[in-house]
Design a protein around this motif. Structure first.
Motif, PDB file in Angstrom:
ATOM      1  N   SER A   4       0.541  -0.764  -0.129  1.00 35.62           N
ATOM      2  CA  SER A   4      -0.612  -0.156   0.326  1.00 35.62           C
ATOM      3  C   SER A   4       0.870   1.328   0.189  1.00 35.62           C
ATOM      4  O   SER A   4       0.789   2.140  -0.814  1.00 35.62           O
ATOM      5  CB  SER A   4      -0.891  -0.085   0.806  1.00 35.62           C
ATOM      6  N   GLU A   5       1.812   1.409   0.877  1.00 37.82           N
ATOM      7  CA  GLU A   5       2.875   2.403   0.564  1.00 37.82           C
ATOM      8  C   GLU A   5       3.661   2.660  -0.563  1.00 37.82           C
ATOM      9  O   GLU A   5       3.205   3.902  -0.838  1.00 37.82           O
ATOM     10  CB  GLU A   5       3.809   2.162   2.030  1.00 37.82           C
ATOM     11  N   ARG A   6       3.935   1.219  -1.132  1.00 34.38           N
ATOM     12  CA  ARG A   6       4.911   1.381  -2.100  1.00 34.38           C
ATOM     13  C   ARG A   6       4.150   1.893  -3.123  1.00 34.38           C
ATOM     14  O   ARG A   6       4.801   2.618  -4.976  1.00 34.38           O
ATOM     15  CB  ARG A   6       5.474   0.223  -2.750  1.00 34.38           C
ATOM     16  N   PHE A   7       2.780   1.740  -3.489  1.00 35.26           N
ATOM     17  CA  PHE A   7       1.671   1.347  -4.664  1.00 35.26           C
ATOM     18  C   PHE A   7       0.913   2.469  -4.612  1.00 35.26           C
ATOM     19  O   PHE A   7      -0.137   2.527  -4.910  1.00 35.26           O
ATOM     20  CB  PHE A   7       1.338   0.141  -5.382  1.00 35.26           C
ATOM     21  N   LYS A   8       1.060   4.047  -3.846  1.00 36.28           N
ATOM     22  CA  LYS A   8      -0.419   4.716  -3.005  1.00 36.28           C
ATOM     23  C   LYS A   8      -1.168   4.793  -4.554  1.00 36.28           C
ATOM     24  O   LYS A   8      -2.336   5.102  -3.756  1.00 36.28           O
ATOM     25  CB  LYS A   8       0.043   5.602  -1.583  1.00 36.28           C
ATOM     26  N   SER A   9       0.208   5.287  -5.151  1.00 38.99           N
ATOM     27  CA  SER A   9      -1.251   6.442  -6.530  1.00 38.99           C
ATOM     28  C   SER A   9      -1.484   4.591  -7.187  1.00 38.99           C
ATOM     29  O   SER A   9      -1.735   5.578  -8.634  1.00 38.99           O
ATOM     30  CB  SER A   9      -0.544   6.795  -7.378  1.00 38.99           C
ATOM     31  N   HIS A  10      -1.724   3.589  -6.953  1.00 34.65           N
ATOM     32  CA  HIS A  10      -1.863   2.542  -8.148  1.00 34.65           C
ATOM     33  C   HIS A  10      -2.677   1.523  -7.267  1.00 34.65           C
ATOM     34  O   HIS A  10      -1.774   0.048  -7.167  1.00 34.65           O
ATOM     35  CB  HIS A  10      -0.363   1.973  -8.507  1.00 34.65           C
ATOM     36  N   PRO A  11      -3.319   1.814  -6.396  1.00 41.25           N
ATOM     37  CA  PRO A  11      -4.325   1.057  -5.771  1.00 41.25           C
ATOM     38  C   PRO A  11      -5.033  -0.472  -6.238  1.00 41.25           C
ATOM     39  O   PRO A  11      -4.997  -2.160  -5.612  1.00 41.25           O
ATOM     40  CB  PRO A  11      -5.625   1.194  -5.181  1.00 41.25           C
TER      41      PRO A  11
END
Length: 190
Positions: free
Chosen positions: A75-82
């Motif tokens: 979630s942190e790594r892909f916060k812009s790509h859920p």
């Protein structure tokens, strides 16, 4: 197949068809992968091939916990790509219905002074495995997220082995994903 072609065309596959994989082919791929370089020629890798329905079920049950533990990092790594988090969760919970999963362990415990060297060695072997599988018409996905449940996996599948390095799913795929963009400027010649 030319090595450069295998390196540039191989993709991580997250959805497999049900075609079975021949045990002889798997064994041949693993045996050839073991020609990887290793620190001090220790050859520290050990493969546990999970193929039976019973053991695949056990692994899938464990993967549910891995997904839960991995979610904050994803979630942190892909916060812009859920959508990536959702897709990863679906894959982790099903392992893409791969007919085979290969757990890669170190063959014994290695102390702090040698651990990184042994993981690098095992990783070279895993890369060989993925490329040889691709050359043989198989698809793979190298999963490091399984390390979040290392203790549980070791109790179930590798009690007398060393650290868990990775899980590699193996199977036949009908898809042909596009390569992600490569990051540039990663070399400095001095």
């Amino acid at each position: 197949m030319e090595l450069k072609k295998a390196i540039t065309l191989r993709r991580s596959i997250r959805k497999y068809n049900s075609k079975p994989i021949d045990d002889e082919l798997l064994t041949e791929i693993i045996e050839n992968a073991c020609f990887a370089p290793s620190a001090m020629n220790v050859q520290p890798w050990f493969f546990v091939v999970v193929k039976s329905e019973e053991n695949k079920g056990k692994l899938l049950n464990l993967m549910k916990e891995a997904t839960i533990r991995l979610n904050p990092k994803l979630s942190e790594r892909f916060k812009s790509h859920p959508e990536v988090v959702i897709d990863t969760n679906l894959f982790m919970n099903s392992l893409g219905n791969a007919p085979v999963s290969v757990l890669v362990f170190l063959n014994k415990e290695y102390g702090e002074n040698y651990f990184i060297d042994m993981v690098q060695s095992a990783s070279a072997c895993i890369q060989n495995f993925c490329l040889l599988a691709y050359e043989s018409g198989l698809s793979t996905c190298w999963i490091s997220g399984i390390r979040t449940i290392e203790d549980e996996v070791r109790r179930e599948f590798g009690e007398n082995l060393g650290q868990l390095v990775a899980l590699v799913t193996v199977g036949y795929s009908n898809s042909n994903p596009v390569a992600p963009k490569r990051k540039l400027n990663r070399v400095k010649i001095i």
